[in-house]
Write a protein that holds these residues in place. Structure first.
Motif, PDB file in Angstrom:
ATOM      1  N   ALA A   1      73.377 -60.247 -28.769  1.00 13.27           N
ATOM      2  CA  ALA A   1      74.430 -59.559 -28.004  1.00 13.27           C
ATOM      3  C   ALA A   1      75.603 -60.512 -27.773  1.00 13.27           C
ATOM      4  N   GLU A   2      76.631 -59.947 -27.206  1.00 18.04           N
ATOM      5  CA  GLU A   2      77.837 -60.735 -26.924  1.00 18.04           C
ATOM      6  C   GLU A   2      77.844 -61.066 -25.428  1.00 18.04           C
ATOM      7  N   VAL A   3      77.939 -62.348 -25.145  1.00 22.48           N
ATOM      8  CA  VAL A   3      77.940 -62.804 -23.759  1.00 22.48           C
ATOM      9  C   VAL A   3      79.189 -63.676 -23.558  1.00 22.48           C
ATOM     10  N   ASP A   4      79.997 -63.259 -22.573  1.00 23.30           N
ATOM     11  CA  ASP A   4      81.217 -63.984 -22.257  1.00 23.30           C
ATOM     12  C   ASP A   4      82.121 -64.118 -23.494  1.00 23.30           C
ATOM     13  N   GLY A   5      82.204 -63.038 -24.269  1.00 17.20           N
ATOM     14  CA  GLY A   5      83.063 -62.984 -25.435  1.00 17.20           C
ATOM     15  C   GLY A   5      82.537 -63.709 -26.641  1.00 17.20           C
ATOM     16  N   VAL A   6      81.309 -64.172 -26.566  1.00 14.89           N
ATOM     17  CA  VAL A   6      80.722 -64.902 -27.708  1.00 14.89           C
ATOM     18  C   VAL A   6      79.470 -64.152 -28.171  1.00 14.89           C
ATOM     19  N   ARG A   7      79.452 -63.724 -29.455  1.00 18.37           N
ATOM     20  CA  ARG A   7      78.233 -63.067 -29.999  1.00 18.37           C
ATOM     21  C   ARG A   7      77.252 -64.166 -30.373  1.00 18.37           C
ATOM     22  N   SER A   8      76.087 -63.948 -29.883  1.00 13.40           N
ATOM     23  CA  SER A   8      75.068 -64.984 -30.099  1.00 13.40           C
ATOM     24  C   SER A   8      73.670 -64.363 -30.017  1.00 13.40           C
ATOM     25  N   ILE A   9      72.723 -65.182 -30.389  1.00 20.30           N
ATOM     26  CA  ILE A   9      71.307 -64.829 -30.264  1.00 20.30           C
ATOM     27  C   ILE A   9      70.709 -65.781 -29.245  1.00 20.30           C
ATOM     28  N   TYR A  10      70.056 -65.265 -28.273  1.00 24.90           N
ATOM     29  CA  TYR A  10      69.439 -66.096 -27.219  1.00 24.90           C
ATOM     30  C   TYR A  10      68.064 -65.514 -26.877  1.00 24.90           C
ATOM     31  N   ALA A  11      67.293 -66.294 -26.154  1.00 26.75           N
ATOM     32  CA  ALA A  11      65.936 -65.921 -25.753  1.00 26.75           C
ATOM     33  C   ALA A  11      65.843 -65.918 -24.250  1.00 26.75           C
ATOM     34  N   LEU A  12      65.438 -64.761 -23.664  1.00 26.80           N
ATOM     35  CA  LEU A  12      65.279 -64.613 -22.220  1.00 26.80           C
ATOM     36  C   LEU A  12      63.802 -64.684 -21.831  1.00 26.80           C
ATOM     37  N   SER A  13      63.563 -65.325 -20.711  1.00 27.40           N
ATOM     38  CA  SER A  13      62.192 -65.364 -20.178  1.00 27.40           C
ATOM     39  C   SER A  13      61.851 -64.002 -19.565  1.00 27.40           C
ATOM     40  N   THR A  14      60.600 -63.619 -19.686  1.00 29.11           N
ATOM     41  CA  THR A  14      60.146 -62.320 -19.161  1.00 29.11           C
ATOM     42  C   THR A  14      59.688 -62.399 -17.711  1.00 29.11           C
ATOM     43  N   VAL A  15      60.047 -63.462 -17.019  1.00 25.82           N
ATOM     44  CA  VAL A  15      59.615 -63.636 -15.632  1.00 25.82           C
ATOM     45  C   VAL A  15      60.738 -63.187 -14.715  1.00 25.82           C
ATOM     46  N   CYS A  16      60.427 -62.225 -13.855  1.00 27.63           N
ATOM     47  CA  CYS A  16      61.396 -61.729 -12.890  1.00 27.63           C
ATOM     48  C   CYS A  16      61.748 -62.833 -11.907  1.00 27.63           C
ATOM     49  N   THR A  17      63.010 -62.949 -11.597  1.00 25.12           N
ATOM     50  CA  THR A  17      63.445 -64.009 -10.684  1.00 25.12           C
ATOM     51  C   THR A  17      63.191 -63.666  -9.222  1.00 25.12           C
ATOM     52  N   HIS A  18      62.634 -62.507  -8.957  1.00 25.10           N
ATOM     53  CA  HIS A  18      62.315 -62.178  -7.569  1.00 25.10           C
ATOM     54  C   HIS A  18      60.978 -62.809  -7.186  1.00 25.10           C
ATOM     55  N   LEU A  19      59.904 -62.263  -7.688  1.00 24.28           N
ATOM     56  CA  LEU A  19      58.578 -62.801  -7.360  1.00 24.28           C
ATOM     57  C   LEU A  19      57.715 -63.045  -8.590  1.00 24.28           C
ATOM     58  N   GLY A  20      58.309 -62.983  -9.759  1.00 22.50           N
ATOM     59  CA  GLY A  20      57.583 -63.387 -10.951  1.00 22.50           C
ATOM     60  C   GLY A  20      56.931 -62.286 -11.747  1.00 22.50           C
ATOM     61  N   CYS A  21      57.224 -61.036 -11.437  1.00 24.11           N
ATOM     62  CA  CYS A  21      56.642 -59.943 -12.252  1.00 24.11           C
ATOM     63  C   CYS A  21      57.323 -59.896 -13.623  1.00 24.11           C
ATOM     64  N   THR A  22      56.791 -59.060 -14.480  1.00 28.69           N
ATOM     65  CA  THR A  22      57.318 -58.922 -15.831  1.00 28.69           C
ATOM     66  C   THR A  22      58.063 -57.592 -15.934  1.00 28.69           C
ATOM     67  N   PRO A  23      59.369 -57.622 -16.031  1.00 31.35           N
ATOM     68  CA  PRO A  23      60.117 -56.362 -16.181  1.00 31.35           C
ATOM     69  C   PRO A  23      59.883 -55.727 -17.537  1.00 31.35           C
ATOM     70  N   ASN A  24      60.273 -54.466 -17.654  1.00 36.81           N
ATOM     71  CA  ASN A  24      60.150 -53.703 -18.906  1.00 36.81           C
ATOM     72  C   ASN A  24      61.556 -53.435 -19.453  1.00 36.81           C
ATOM     73  N   TRP A  25      61.654 -53.465 -20.785  1.00 41.27           N
ATOM     74  CA  TRP A  25      62.911 -53.143 -21.423  1.00 41.27           C
ATOM     75  C   TRP A  25      62.990 -51.646 -21.610  1.00 41.27           C
ATOM     76  N   LEU A  26      64.075 -51.066 -21.080  1.00 46.66           N
ATOM     77  CA  LEU A  26      64.288 -49.630 -21.196  1.00 46.66           C
ATOM     78  C   LEU A  26      65.418 -49.413 -22.193  1.00 46.66           C
ATOM     79  N   GLU A  27      65.031 -48.995 -23.391  1.00 51.20           N
ATOM     80  CA  GLU A  27      66.010 -48.863 -24.463  1.00 51.20           C
ATOM     81  C   GLU A  27      67.038 -47.791 -24.141  1.00 51.20           C
ATOM     82  N   GLY A  28      66.565 -46.716 -23.513  1.00 46.51           N
ATOM     83  CA  GLY A  28      67.497 -45.631 -23.187  1.00 46.51           C
ATOM     84  C   GLY A  28      68.531 -46.047 -22.159  1.00 46.51           C
TER      85      GLY A  28
END
Ligand code: FES
Length: 371
Positions: free
Chosen positions: A278-305
């Protein structure tokens, strides 16, 4: 008409006369010398002795009364002889017949008719040969010969009164008595063998238990058991505790595997990362996100819709870029190290974290730029 039956006095007088005549040497009174009026008109069957005459009556009369009693009993008993239907009518005839029977020898082969006579005859027969039916009770005669000799012959023969009566009747009729079959009281072979085997088994078991329960055996067994347990514990203590974790650096394929504007959940289960093009701050790039929620550590789900990450625990929402926009999450998701390796593969390094609030997303190690 005169009564053909003389009185007792007449009979006694005649008998006395006959006795006196006999003692004087004269011929005994015979039926033929009887008065014609006292002789029977026809020949009586008394002349022939009854074949079933009891042995007791075959004995010589001791007195006149005995003779008369026997004669009257015989004449008055219908079953005494087969010729009872033609019993003598006169007393002289009765006396003559009785005396004739008394003088004649008793038939040796005549069988007793009464049970008492049968018993007596059987006892007389059994007395001289007590061991004849020995096969019926061989053990008893062999084990206690003195006792067998002390008992009567009938008991030694092993015959009950019923058997003796049967034997007498069979002897009377001429048919042989059926031998009495007595089975030996020997136990069955299978049961005897089982009983014989129980004793050694129990003895062996008791011996084993006695040895196992001995105090010395128990003490030595406990000592060696404790020593073995201590040895095993020491060996486990000497070995390090190693936790097998997935590697922190791994390759996830070429950049072309991730189409622009997409979020890949391919490595979520294995490495707990999402790969985003995706493009972040005007720069298209590939990056890796951690699946750990920054609240209490649960694993969020990706909702494509909805094109967002949604945490199921408290409802925090994150954009595709990882920036939080709803819910209690205090900050954006974290990135992990990513670089393009020499072989053209994307290589992830989870040991390094990059936080946007700290300005670390600008670090070139946190993304791979796509020209
Ligand atoms: Fe994700 Fe609370 S842990 S919102």
């Amino acid at each position: 008409m005169t009564d053909p039956t003389p009185s007792t006095n007449d009979i006694l007088s005649k008998i006395r006369a006959a006795k006196s005549a006999a003692s004087a040497g004269a011929a005994p009174v015979s039926p033929a010398s009887a008065p014609p009026e006292q002789a029977p008109a026809a020949a009586t069957p008394v002349e022939a002795p009854a074949p079933a005459q009891p042995p007791a009556t075959a004995a010589a009369p001791k007195s006149t009364s005995d003779i008369l009693a026997a004669a009257r009993a015989k004449a008055g008993t219908p079953a005494a002889a087969p010729a009872a239907a033609a019993a003598p009518k006169g007393t002289a005839d009765i006396l003559a017949a009785v005396k004739k029977q008394a003088a004649a020898p008793a038939p040796a082969a005549a069988a007793p008719a009464k049970p008492a006579d049968v018993m007596a005859a059987i006892r007389a027969k059994a007395a001289p040969a007590p061991a004849a039916p020995a096969p019926a009770a061989p053990a008893a005669t062999a084990a206690a010969p003195a006792a067998a000799a002390a008992k009567p012959a009938v008991s030694a023969a092993g015959l009950s009164p019923a058997d003796m009566i049967k034997a007498a009747r069979s002897a009377e009729t001429g048919a042989p008595a059926a031998p009495k079959v007595v089975l030996p009281t020997k136990p069955l072979p299978g049961k005897a063998a089982a009983k014989a085997e129980e004793v050694p088994r129990r003895s062996v078991l008791s011996d084993v238990l006695a040895v196992a329960c001995a105090p010395a055996v128990i003490a030595w067994t406990s000592f060696f058991g404790s020593l073995g347990a201590a040895t095993l514990g020491l060996a486990r203590f000497m070995m390090p505790n190693v936790l097998v974790e997935p590697p922190t650096k791994f390759k996830i394929g070429p950049p072309t595997d991730y189409a622009p504007g997409t979020v890949s959940t391919k490595w979520q289960a294995q490495f707990n990362i999402w790969v985003v093009n995706a493009e972040v701050d005007g720069v298209r790039s590939i990056y890796a996100l951690s699946t750990v929620c920054t609240h209490l550590g649960c694993t969020p789900n990706w909702l494509e819709g909805e094109q967002k990450f949604k945490c199921p625990c408290h409802g925090s929402g994150f954009y595709k870029s990882g920036i939080n926009f709803e819910g209690p999450a205090p900050r954006p998701l974290e990135r992990v190290g990513l670089r393009l390796s020499e072989d053209g593969m994307l290589e992830v390094d989870k040991s390094v974290k990059f936080q946007r609030e700290l300005g670390q997303w600008t670090n070139p190690s946190s993304f791979v730029g796509i020209g």
